[in-house]
Design an enzyme around this catalytic site. Structure first.
Site, short mmCIF file in Angstrom:
data_model
loop_
_atom_site.label_atom_id
_atom_site.label_comp_id
_atom_site.label_asym_id
_atom_site.label_seq_id
_atom_site.Cartn_x
_atom_site.Cartn_y
_atom_site.Cartn_z
N ASN A 9 9.92 -1.18 -0.29
CA ASN A 9 8.67 -1.23 0.47
C ASN A 9 8.97 -1.84 1.83
OD1 ASN A 9 6.12 -1.69 1.49
ND2 ASN A 9 5.65 -3.39 0.10
N LYS A 11 7.07 -2.24 4.31
CA LYS A 11 5.91 -2.92 4.90
C LYS A 11 5.72 -2.48 6.35
CE LYS A 11 6.93 -6.81 1.89
NZ LYS A 11 6.26 -7.94 1.30
N HIS A 97 -1.07 -3.11 -3.59
CA HIS A 97 -0.14 -4.18 -3.21
C HIS A 97 -0.95 -5.44 -2.88
CE1 HIS A 97 2.90 -6.49 -1.09
NE2 HIS A 97 3.80 -5.70 -1.65
N GLU A 99 -0.69 -7.56 -0.65
CA GLU A 99 -1.02 -7.74 0.76
C GLU A 99 -2.24 -6.90 1.14
OE1 GLU A 99 2.92 -6.97 2.28
OE2 GLU A 99 3.61 -8.86 1.43
N GLU A 169 4.09 -7.87 -9.76
CA GLU A 169 4.51 -8.65 -8.61
C GLU A 169 3.67 -9.93 -8.53
OE1 GLU A 169 6.52 -5.99 -5.48
OE2 GLU A 169 4.39 -6.03 -5.05
N GLY A 175 7.90 -12.33 -0.92
CA GLY A 175 8.31 -12.76 0.41
C GLY A 175 8.47 -14.26 0.55
N SER A 216 10.62 -11.22 -4.25
CA SER A 216 11.88 -11.86 -3.84
C SER A 216 13.09 -11.40 -4.66
CB SER A 216 11.73 -13.38 -3.85
OG SER A 216 10.76 -13.79 -2.91
C1 PEP Z 1 6.93 -6.35 -1.95
O1 PEP Z 1 6.64 -6.17 -0.77
O2 PEP Z 1 6.43 -5.63 -2.82
C2 PEP Z 1 7.86 -7.43 -2.29
C3 PEP Z 1 8.12 -7.65 -3.55
O3 PEP Z 1 8.40 -8.13 -1.25
P1 PEP Z 1 9.66 -9.14 -1.33
O4 PEP Z 1 10.75 -8.40 -2.08
O5 PEP Z 1 10.02 -9.39 0.10
O6 PEP Z 1 9.22 -10.35 -2.06
#
Ligand code: PEP
Length: 262
Positions: A9, A11, A97, A99, A169, A175, A216
């Site tokens: 992803n 972003k 997601h 976000e 997640e 992040g 992460s």
């Molecule tokens: C994500 O954007 O779905 C995500 C898991 O980001 P990160 O790997 O940076 O934590």
């Protein structure tokens, strides 16, 4: 046997030119790992160009996904992208997601509408669910995540579940550099998400749906997740923005749990 799937992803990172340059470098290095499904999710403006670059270089086994979609096929929805607009340029679409839920106010009901619209138009949803730190610390993870799964899948049929991926997640791990340990993530994925799918669709469907971990994920913790029986890959933000890290993640998934012919 569930084929592992690693989705990057990106972003709101990488311009159109940067996305195309990146995938030109990435695709040949991901090519050997055919036992893992590999997906890149650039921004909307780069989707078509990334897909064209993959086609031009004969790397069409690297799949392209969008990062969101509207539920209507068209209409007065300034700034939005419809599922019909994604047809032919994206195969997957991330929906729900955290976000989008946090910054764009995406609700469970909208997530469900988007999932149904995506499926209706031949797109494969990657449905993201996950609890906040507060919910986690209050011991509410299973109830909350199970509820998100149920809400996202209202009126989605058992047959349609063949085209759905779920990504667990935990919000506090996205992040942040903090990540759930492998056993804990596996417990939520198997004990909560797969168990919820079993209640909704029966155990055959529950055992066949692919469920990723995200939050992460990095080359140095990837094996911990991929060695877990219920985790079928990863949804990756930060580490998918670097070619070497993306390749390392796929390589680890292939080693730990690759199947043939993804
Ligand atoms: C994500 O954007 O779905 C995500 C898991 O980001 P990160 O790997 O940076 O934590």
């Amino acid at each position: 046997m569930r084929t592992p799937v690693i989705a990057g992803n990106w972003k709101m990172y990488k311009t159109l030119a940067e996305s195309v340059d990146f995938v030109r470098e990435l695709a040949p290095r991901l090519a050997p790992f055919t036992n893992v499904e590999r997906v890149v999710c650039p921004t909307f403006v780069a989707l078509a160009a990334v897909g064209a670059e993959l086609k031009r270089t004969d790397h069409t086994d690297i799949h392209v996904g969008a990062q969101s979609v509207h539920w209507e096929a068209q209409g007065a929805f300034t700034s939005q992208i419809s599922p019909t607009m994604l047809q032919g340029i994206a195969e997957y679409v991330i929906i729900g997601h955290s976000e989008c839920r946090a910054y764009l106010g995406e609700t469970d009901e909208q997530v469900n509408k988007k999932v149904k619209a995506a499926l209706k138009h031949g797109l494969k949803p990657i449905v993201a669910v996950g609890e906040s730190l507060q919910q986690n610390e209050a011991g509410e993870t299973a109830t909350f995540v199970g509820g998100q799964v149920r809400a996202a899948l209202v009126d989605v049929s058992a047959d349609e579940m063949a085209n759905v991926i779920i990504a667990y997640e935990p919000i506090w791990a996205i992040g942040t550099g903090r990540s759930a340990d492998g056993a804990t993530a596996n417990n939520i994925i198997g004990g909560t998400i797969r168990a919820t799918l079993a209640e909704l669709y029966g155990s055959d469907v529950a055992q066949s749906v692919r469920i990723q971990y995200g939050g992460s994920v990095k080359p140095d913790n990837m094996a911990e997740y991929m060695s877990q029986p219920d985790i079928d890959g990863a949804l990756v933000g930060g580490a998918s923005l670097k070619v070497n890290d993306f390749v390392a993640l796929v390589e680890i998934a292939a080693r730990e749990k690759g199947t043939q012919g993804a």
